[in-house]
Design a protein around this motif. Structure first.
Motif, PDB file in Angstrom:
ATOM      1  N   ILE A  92      23.797  23.473  39.164  1.00 24.40           N
ATOM      2  CA  ILE A  92      24.355  22.758  38.011  1.00 24.40           C
ATOM      3  C   ILE A  92      24.995  23.744  37.036  1.00 24.40           C
ATOM      4  O   ILE A  92      26.045  23.460  36.445  1.00 24.40           O
ATOM      5  N   ALA A  93      24.402  24.917  36.908  1.00 23.56           N
ATOM      6  CA  ALA A  93      24.992  25.939  36.038  1.00 23.56           C
ATOM      7  C   ALA A  93      26.368  26.361  36.553  1.00 23.56           C
ATOM      8  O   ALA A  93      27.300  26.582  35.777  1.00 23.56           O
ATOM      9  N   TYR A  94      26.491  26.458  37.887  1.00 25.06           N
ATOM     10  CA  TYR A  94      27.790  26.808  38.468  1.00 25.06           C
ATOM     11  C   TYR A  94      28.802  25.702  38.209  1.00 25.06           C
ATOM     12  O   TYR A  94      29.963  25.962  37.882  1.00 25.06           O
TER      13      TYR A  94
ATOM     14  N   ASN B 171      33.292  13.348  38.191  1.00 22.70           N
ATOM     15  CA  ASN B 171      32.883  13.806  36.867  1.00 22.70           C
ATOM     16  C   ASN B 171      31.532  14.509  36.958  1.00 22.70           C
ATOM     17  O   ASN B 171      30.887  14.504  38.014  1.00 22.70           O
ATOM     18  N   ARG B 172      31.103  15.109  35.834  1.00 21.21           N
ATOM     19  CA  ARG B 172      29.866  15.885  35.827  1.00 21.21           C
ATOM     20  C   ARG B 172      28.650  15.010  36.140  1.00 21.21           C
ATOM     21  O   ARG B 172      27.746  15.428  36.877  1.00 21.21           O
ATOM     22  N   GLU B 173      28.608  13.810  35.580  1.00 22.72           N
ATOM     23  CA  GLU B 173      27.457  12.933  35.809  1.00 22.72           C
ATOM     24  C   GLU B 173      27.248  12.650  37.290  1.00 22.72           C
ATOM     25  O   GLU B 173      26.129  12.760  37.809  1.00 22.72           O
ATOM     26  N   ASP B 174      28.317  12.326  37.992  1.00 21.96           N
ATOM     27  CA  ASP B 174      28.212  12.053  39.433  1.00 21.96           C
ATOM     28  C   ASP B 174      27.860  13.310  40.205  1.00 21.96           C
ATOM     29  O   ASP B 174      27.133  13.263  41.197  1.00 21.96           O
ATOM     30  N   ALA B 175      28.379  14.463  39.758  1.00 22.91           N
ATOM     31  CA  ALA B 175      28.101  15.725  40.449  1.00 22.91           C
ATOM     32  C   ALA B 175      26.633  16.110  40.329  1.00 22.91           C
ATOM     33  O   ALA B 175      26.000  16.516  41.308  1.00 22.91           O
ATOM     34  N   VAL B 176      26.088  15.967  39.132  1.00 26.61           N
ATOM     35  CA  VAL B 176      24.674  16.288  38.921  1.00 26.61           C
ATOM     36  C   VAL B 176      23.791  15.353  39.737  1.00 26.61           C
ATOM     37  O   VAL B 176      22.803  15.776  40.355  1.00 26.61           O
ATOM     38  N   ARG B 177      24.173  14.071  39.776  1.00 26.39           N
ATOM     39  CA  ARG B 177      23.407  13.104  40.562  1.00 26.39           C
ATOM     40  C   ARG B 177      23.435  13.480  42.050  1.00 26.39           C
ATOM     41  O   ARG B 177      22.414  13.387  42.743  1.00 26.39           O
ATOM     42  N   ALA B 178      24.598  13.921  42.543  1.00 27.27           N
ATOM     43  CA  ALA B 178      24.711  14.306  43.953  1.00 27.27           C
ATOM     44  C   ALA B 178      23.840  15.517  44.267  1.00 27.27           C
ATOM     45  O   ALA B 178      23.183  15.572  45.313  1.00 27.27           O
TER      46      ALA B 178
END
Length: 294
Positions: A2-4, A31-38
Motif C-alpha cells: 500500500i505504501a508503494y 482508484n486507491r480504494e479499489d486498489a487497497v481492497r484488492a
C-alpha cells in the motif's frame, strides 16, 4: 504494498498475484480504494491462495493486446500467426479478468513491420538473455505484448501454448506439428518449414454464469452431438463432463467454439452462428470478439 501504491499515486494501476492463478490473478483498480481492497483480498484474505500472498504492482499500459506463440530451439525464434485474446469477462472489455473469453487470428494490427521490430527488440534479445543466464530454452515461448503509442511492450511470458490462443493459432499453422516440435527439442528448428496458412480463425468461449467467480456445475449442455461437436466448427471442451451420454458444464470456461474462414468476418460469423445454438442454464459469452479490429 500500500505504501508503494501511495508513492506511485497513479491510476488505473495493475495488481497481480505473484504466483499462478489460472489467468485470473490480475486486478486493474481505477482508484486507491479499489486498489487497497484488492491488496487485502489477495494478501490477507487469500483470494488466490498462496499465489496471492505476494503481489506485483505494475504500470497500466493502454494499447492493443497481442499474443505471439513461437517456437524456439535456443538459437532462432519462429513465431506462429499472432492472435488477439479478450481477457475481460464481458462485452466492451468490462468485468473481471478471466483466462480468456475468445480469440482471433491473425491479428490485423500485428503487421510485418511490427513483427520485425518485435523480433529485433524483444524476441531474439529474450532468448539471448536466457542463454547468457545459462537457461537456454527450447519449446513454445509465448510473448504477451501490448501495442502502445510508443511501440510494443512485453506484458508477460509463458513457456507454453496459450488457451484460448492455441485454438486459433494451430489451425493456421502450415507444417507438421510433430516434426516442428521434434526439431525444436533437438536444436535444429532451422531445418523444418514453419508456415502460415491463408485465412483467419476465431474462437468464442461459452462460460458458466458467475465466472470468473463462483458458478454452478452439472447443467446439461444442448446443441452438441454425441461426440461433443457442432456443425461447421470445432468445439474444444475445457470444463465439461459426460455422464450417461449427456454433456454437462463442469468448470468456468466450458467450451471454445472455433471456426476458420477466408476472412476474419467469415470466421466470426461461423463461430457465432454455432455458439447461438449451444448453451446451458446461466451460460454466457461475449458478443464482441474481434469487434475492435474489424
Amino acid at each position: 504494498a500500500i505504501a508503494y501504491l501511495d508513492a506511485q499515486n497513479r491510476y488505473p494501476t495493475v495488481i497481480k498475484a505473484d504466483g499462478l492463478a489460472l489467468g485470473k490473478g490480475v486486478v486493474i483498480p481505477e482508484n486507491r480504494e479499489d486498489a487497497v481492497r484488492a491488496i487485502h483480498s489477495m494478501m490477507e484474505e487469500g483470494q488466490f491462495g498462496e499465489s496471492g500472498r505476494r503481489v506485483v504492482i505494475e504500470e497500466f499500459l493502454q494499447g492493443i493486446e497481442v499474443s505471439v506463440l513461437s517456437f524456439t530451439d535456443g538459437k532462432i525464434v519462429v513465431p506462429m500467426v499472432a492472435s488477439m485474446d479478450h481477457k475481460r469477462a464481458h462485452d466492451h472489455d468490462e468485468g473481471l479478468n478471466t483466462g480468456g473469453m475468445g480469440t482471433i487470428a491473425p491479428h490485423p494490427l500485428f503487421t510485418p513491420e511490427v513483427e520485425a521490430r518485435c523480433m529485433k527488440e524483444i524476441f531474439l534479445p529474450t532468448i539471448e538473455a536466457m542463454k547468457k543466464e545459462g537457461r537456454e530454452f527450447r519449446g513454445c515461448l509465448y510473448f504477451g505484448l501490448m501495442l502502445c503509442a510508443d511501440g510494443p511492450k512485453v506484458i508477460e511470458y509463458n513457456c507454453r501454448f496459450g488457451d484460448p490462443e492455441t485454438q486459433v493459432v494451430l489451425p493456421l499453422l502450415d507444417g507438421d506439428l510433430l516434426d516442428i516440435m521434434r526439431a525444436t527439442a533437438e536444436g535444429r528448428l532451422s531445418d523444418v518449414a514453419v508456415g502460415r496458412k491463408p485465412g483467419a480463425a476465431a474462437c468464442v468461449i461459452i462460460a458458466s454464469g458467475g465466472y470468473p467467480l463462483s458458478y454452478q456445475k452439472g447443467y446439461p449442455i444442448h446443441g452438441l452431438d454425441a461426440n461433443g461437436q457442432a456443425p461447421g466448427v470445432t468445439v474444444y471442451h475445457a470444463g465439461t463432463q459426460c455422464r450417461d451420454g449427456q454433456y454437462l458444464n463442469n468448470g468456468g470456461r466450458v467450451l471454445g467454439v472455433t471456426a476458420v474462414g477466408e476472412t476474419l468476418r467469415q470466421a466470426l460469423d461461423t463461430a457465432y452462428c454455432a455458439v447461438k445454438a449451444i448453451g446451458f442454464q446461466d451460460s454466457f459469452y461475449r458478443t464482441d470478439i474481434g469487434a475492435k479490429v474489424l
